[in-house]
Write an enzyme that holds these catalytic residues in place. Structure first.
Site, PDB file in Angstrom:
ATOM      1  N   GLU A   1      -2.508  -8.848 -13.971  1.00  0.00           N
ATOM      2  CA  GLU A   1      -3.811  -8.273 -14.306  1.00  0.00           C
ATOM      3  C   GLU A   1      -4.810  -8.592 -13.203  1.00  0.00           C
ATOM      4  O   GLU A   1      -5.611  -7.740 -12.807  1.00  0.00           O
ATOM      5  CB  GLU A   1      -4.276  -8.770 -15.674  1.00  0.00           C
ATOM      6  CG  GLU A   1      -3.318  -8.300 -16.747  1.00  0.00           C
ATOM      7  CD  GLU A   1      -3.803  -8.447 -18.170  1.00  0.00           C
ATOM      8  OE1 GLU A   1      -4.867  -9.037 -18.405  1.00  0.00           O
ATOM      9  OE2 GLU A   1      -3.084  -7.969 -19.067  1.00  0.00           O
ATOM     10  N   GLU A   2      -4.762  -9.823 -12.697  1.00  0.00           N
ATOM     11  CA  GLU A   2      -5.662 -10.210 -11.597  1.00  0.00           C
ATOM     12  C   GLU A   2      -5.500  -9.255 -10.414  1.00  0.00           C
ATOM     13  O   GLU A   2      -6.472  -8.814  -9.808  1.00  0.00           O
ATOM     14  CB  GLU A   2      -5.342 -11.651 -11.175  1.00  0.00           C
ATOM     15  CG  GLU A   2      -6.004 -12.054  -9.874  1.00  0.00           C
ATOM     16  CD  GLU A   2      -5.936 -13.558  -9.579  1.00  0.00           C
ATOM     17  OE1 GLU A   2      -5.620 -14.340 -10.490  1.00  0.00           O
ATOM     18  OE2 GLU A   2      -6.214 -13.926  -8.424  1.00  0.00           O
ATOM     19  N   ARG A   3      -4.250  -8.910 -10.101  1.00  0.00           N
ATOM     20  CA  ARG A   3      -4.002  -8.101  -8.894  1.00  0.00           C
ATOM     21  C   ARG A   3      -4.396  -6.643  -9.095  1.00  0.00           C
ATOM     22  O   ARG A   3      -4.953  -6.011  -8.203  1.00  0.00           O
ATOM     23  CB  ARG A   3      -2.540  -8.264  -8.469  1.00  0.00           C
ATOM     24  CG  ARG A   3      -2.341  -9.640  -7.882  1.00  0.00           C
ATOM     25  CD  ARG A   3      -0.932 -10.079  -7.659  1.00  0.00           C
ATOM     26  NE  ARG A   3      -0.957 -11.481  -7.214  1.00  0.00           N
ATOM     27  CZ  ARG A   3       0.079 -12.299  -7.202  1.00  0.00           C
ATOM     28  NH1 ARG A   3       1.270 -11.873  -7.608  1.00  0.00           N
ATOM     29  NH2 ARG A   3      -0.051 -13.548  -6.797  1.00  0.00           N
TER      30      ARG A   3
ATOM     31  N   ALA B   1      -8.172  -6.640  -8.950  1.00  0.00           N
ATOM     32  CA  ALA B   1      -8.697  -6.789  -7.588  1.00  0.00           C
ATOM     33  C   ALA B   1      -8.557  -5.485  -6.810  1.00  0.00           C
ATOM     34  O   ALA B   1      -9.463  -5.081  -6.069  1.00  0.00           O
ATOM     35  CB  ALA B   1      -7.960  -7.918  -6.866  1.00  0.00           C
TER      36      ALA B   1
END
Ligand SMILES: Cc1cc2nc3c(=O)[nH]c(=O)nc-3n(C[C@H](O)[C@H](O)[C@H](O)COP(=O)(O)OP(=O)(O)OC[C@H]3O[C@@H](n4cnc5c(N)ncnc54)[C@H](O)[C@@H]3O)c2cc1C
Length: 384
Positions: free
Chosen positions: A241-243, A246
């Site tokens: 999810e972070e990637r 981003a």
């Protein structure tokens, strides 16, 4: 991706909020190397924007991940990278595992206040001696009675100087490196925590980035997220999810960088015509726009796959890699057409240039993304 009325509403709300409550203050926050995270998060929490994909029982809206992606994209309207990054840490980096695997009590005490904007959260994975190689972290959480006793250090931690709690990755046993880790919620006012240093950086100025020491820090074992020993696995899931977040967050800033450059180049005259009228310039900007729209398409495709429930690791990695490459390429190319003005500190394109450089290093360096993609291509040599 199919957009609904709710997607559009999120975009509209954020556009207004950013214009009224964030962008007028960005220059001052950048100069102060800090922004008031509690104040900004409370306002976002009141608008219901900190828990779009989180469970309704914790105050979230239980929407699918496409809504987070739309929010990440809309946050690209902010005139710096630091504030969106801080918001992304709260919504999509420090809280996904807690929402998915945390006990009811943990979700009540930490997730719900983070969604309401009453708490600021941070994610503590990286250390002075381990960043790309997450399995090599050294921080330990040793069992003592009903508690964990934590010792070690976390470095580069975004939001950490203002945070109320950290989602901490620590070694909780002597088992193999991928099976000995747990995620633990650690309140930042626990005795033994020292905010040792605010790290000065070349960009993302308004974001606080801290070095945090843990010296016999005692928290109840009930603060562990999910099962003991599954922390590495949970963190790898949380990284997806972070990637995606981003990659989505980069799109609008890159588009704006190109638009601002075209505007400036249209006004600036050299050798009897505008800078923009030179074919090399308008062709280059056309090429950059094509790259950015290709990134948008890749992000949407990865998001569709994620929402459909597939393993999105390879696609999220490709999206992050592409967004980070472009976050270096686009501001660098655009800066060229501003001449000396581009090389000044307060120029918007020089801020894109400085802020955008982080992506290829943090949250999984470009080489880490390439390694993941190669692994999915079955071209990565097995280590002996
Ligand atoms: C401003 C900022 C904010 C951050 N926020 C957070 C946060 O909130 N929470 C958190 O936990 N961490 C955070 N980080 C840490 C960030 O994720 C790490 O810096 C990153 O993972 C790289 O780790 P490292 O700095 O230890 O570099 P190293 O791991 O030492 O890597 C050095 C370089 O080696 C290269 N490399 C890596 N892997 C390979 C490979 N397989 N093959 C070839 N070359 C390779 C890359 O070019 C990499 O840049 C932040 C960092 C910064 C600078």
């Amino acid at each position: 991706m199919q957009f609904t009325h709710e997607h559009d509403e999120i975009r509209r709300t954020l556009k207004r909020f950013i214009a009224d409550e964030i962008n007028p203050h960005v220059d001052a926050w950048e100069a102060a190397e800090q922004f008031p995270a509690h104040e900004v998060f409370k306002k976002l929490g009141d608008l219901g924007l900190l828990g779009l994909t989180k469970p309704a029982e914790s105050g979230g809206m239980a929407l699918d991940y496409s809504y987070s992606v739309v929010m990440a994209e809309a946050l690209g309207d902010i005139d710096c990278g630091a504030v969106p990054m801080a918001i992304g840490v709260q919504t999509d980096m420090a809280t996904p595992a807690l929402a998915r695997f945390g006990s009811d009590a943990l979700r009540r005490d930490y997730l719900a206040p983070a969604i309401a904007g009453d708490h600021v959260a941070c994610i503590g994975v990286s250390e002075p001696g381990a960043g790309s190689d997450v399995a090599a972290i050294r921080t330990t959480a040793r069992k003592d009675g009903a508690d964990y006793v934590i010792n070690g250090a976390k470095m580069w931690i975004t939001n950490s100087l203002q945070a109320d709690w950290m989602c901490l990755l620590a070694n909780t046993s002597e088992a193999a490196a991928h099976k000995n880790k747990s995620l633990i919620v650690v309140p930042m006012d626990t005795p033994g925590i020292t905010k040792a240093k605010k790290i000065r950086k070349i960009g993302m100025m308004a974001s606080d980035t801290g070095l945090i020491h843990f010296d016999d820090v005692r928290v109840p074992q009930t603060n562990r997220i999910g099962e003991e020993g599954l922390g590495f696995t949970y963190q790898m899931q949380q990284f997806q999810e972070e990637r995606l977040w981003a990659a989505a967050n980069a799109i609008e800033g890159l588009s704006r960088c190109i638009r601002l450059t075209a505007d400036y180049a249209r006004e600036r005259s050299i050798f009897g015509r505008s800078v923009l009228d030179h074919q090399v310039v308008h062709y280059k900007l056309a090429e950059l726009k094509t790259e950015v729209e290709a990134l948008r398409a890749l992000v949407y495709l990865a998001t569709e796959k994620y929402v459909a429930g597939g393993d999105v690791t390879e696609w999220a990695s490709m999206a992050k890699l592409k967004s980070c490459r472009l976050s270096r390429l686009v501001p660098d190319a655009c800066m060229q057409y501003w001449g000396g003005m581009g090389y000044t500190w307060d120029n918007p394109v020089s801020r894109f240039y400085r802020d955008g450089r982080l992506g290829s290093i943090a949250g999984g360096a470009d080489e880490v993304m390439l390694g993941i993609i190669a692994k999915y291509m079955h071209t990565l040599p097995a280590r002996g």
